[in-house]
Design a protein around this motif. Sequence first.
Motif, mmCIF file in Angstrom:
data_model
loop_
_atom_site.group_PDB
_atom_site.id
_atom_site.type_symbol
_atom_site.label_atom_id
_atom_site.label_comp_id
_atom_site.label_asym_id
_atom_site.label_seq_id
_atom_site.Cartn_x
_atom_site.Cartn_y
_atom_site.Cartn_z
ATOM 1 N N LYS A 1 5.071 3.215 -5.259
ATOM 2 C CA LYS A 1 4.611 3.506 -6.636
ATOM 3 C C LYS A 1 5.738 4.184 -7.421
ATOM 4 O O LYS A 1 5.955 3.904 -8.608
ATOM 5 N N THR B 1 7.814 10.162 -0.706
ATOM 6 C CA THR B 1 6.498 10.813 -0.732
ATOM 7 C C THR B 1 6.226 11.356 0.662
ATOM 8 O O THR B 1 6.719 10.833 1.665
ATOM 9 N N ASN C 1 0.817 -1.224 0.000
ATOM 10 C CA ASN C 1 0.000 0.000 0.000
ATOM 11 C C ASN C 1 0.850 1.274 0.000
ATOM 12 O O ASN C 1 0.304 2.383 0.006
ATOM 13 N N SER C 2 2.149 1.109 0.031
ATOM 14 C CA SER C 2 3.046 2.265 0.150
ATOM 15 C C SER C 2 2.950 3.199 -1.064
ATOM 16 O O SER C 2 3.042 2.753 -2.213
ATOM 17 N N ASN C 3 2.769 4.497 -0.793
ATOM 18 C CA ASN C 3 2.799 5.500 -1.867
ATOM 19 C C ASN C 3 4.184 5.564 -2.508
ATOM 20 O O ASN C 3 4.319 5.675 -3.732
ATOM 21 N N THR C 4 5.209 5.497 -1.658
ATOM 22 C CA THR C 4 6.587 5.609 -2.160
ATOM 23 C C THR C 4 6.920 4.442 -3.083
ATOM 24 O O THR C 4 7.692 4.597 -4.040
ATOM 25 N N MET D 1 1.126 13.064 -8.500
ATOM 26 C CA MET D 1 1.671 11.703 -8.354
ATOM 27 C C MET D 1 1.974 11.112 -9.730
ATOM 28 O O MET D 1 3.015 10.476 -9.929
ATOM 29 N N MET E 1 1.517 14.127 -1.258
ATOM 30 C CA MET E 1 0.232 13.524 -1.601
ATOM 31 C C MET E 1 -0.900 14.562 -1.653
ATOM 32 O O MET E 1 -1.841 14.433 -2.442
#
Length: 221
Positions: free
Chosen positions: A19, A120, A14-17, A159, A152
Motif C-alpha cells: 500500500k 510496515t 494483500n501486502s501492507n507494505t 496507515m 499496523m
Amino acid sequence: MKIIAIRSSPRGKNSNTLKLLDAALDGVAAAGAEAEVIDVAKLKLKYCAACNACHKTGVCPIKDDFNGSLEKLLAADGIIWSSPNYMTNVSAQLKTLFDRSPRVTHEQLFEGKYAFSLTTAGSRDVGFVLDVMNNFMKMCGGTVIGGVGCTMAQGPLAMEAAIGKSYEMGRDLVEAIREKRSYPDQDALHHAWREGFRHVIIANKEEWPHNVDHWIAKGWL
Ligand SMILES: Cc1cc2nc3c(=O)[nH]c(=O)nc-3n(C[C@H](O)[C@H](O)[C@H](O)COP(=O)(O)O)c2cc1C
C-alpha cells in the motif's frame, strides 16, 4: 528518468507494505517519471556462495534471476526499496538480494542514484528496518532521501498518514534526481568509506582484478 521499485513481501496483493509502495509509485507518476516494479518475492534467487567471482570477473556465475535484476537496478536513476519487518529486519527475500551484491558495494555502483525505503511492522518500531535498506543503499555509494514506515498496531489513521507520506516521497525522489540534490553528510560518508576500503582493495589486488580495474578507472586508486 527511470525508477525501479522493489517489492519483497510474499503476501502479494494483500501486502501492507505494498500500500505504501503503490502510493509512492503514484507520487512518481504524478511527478512525471516512469517506474518498473521488481517483486523480489517472485524471483528465483539463490544465496551468495561467497565465491568472489564477481570481484574477479564482474559477473555473478549463479544462474538465476540476480544478474537480470541487477542490470535493471544499474540502469535506474532512482530506487524505492520496500520490505515488511521480519524479525526486526528486512524479509529474507530482500536480504538474499542484498547478499548477492558485494560487487555493488566494492565498486560503489549505486553512485549518483537516489533512493528511499518503505516498511510496515506488526507492532514494533520501523526505524531499524528502514536503516537496513537505507544503509545498504549508502554502502553501495547511493544517496538516500528518507524513509516511511508504519506500525499496523497504530491503526488505520497511522496507515493513512504513512500512505500520504509515501506519495510525497515518491514525488520528492523525482525532484531530487532532477535537481541532482546534494547531501554533504552522505558525500562525506561515501568519501570516508572509500578511504577505508581502499586498503582492502589494495590488499586483494591479485584476487579481485575486476574491482581493481574499476577503482583505477574511477581514479580512486
Ligand atoms: C515472519 C514474520 C516476521 C515478523 N516479524 C515482525 C517483527 O519482528 N516485528 C513486528 O513488529 N512485526 C513483525 N511481523 C509482522 C509484519 O511486519 C507485518 O504484518 C507487516 O505489515 C507485514 O507486511 P506485508 O503485509 O507487506 O507482508 C512479522 C511477520 C512475519 C510473517
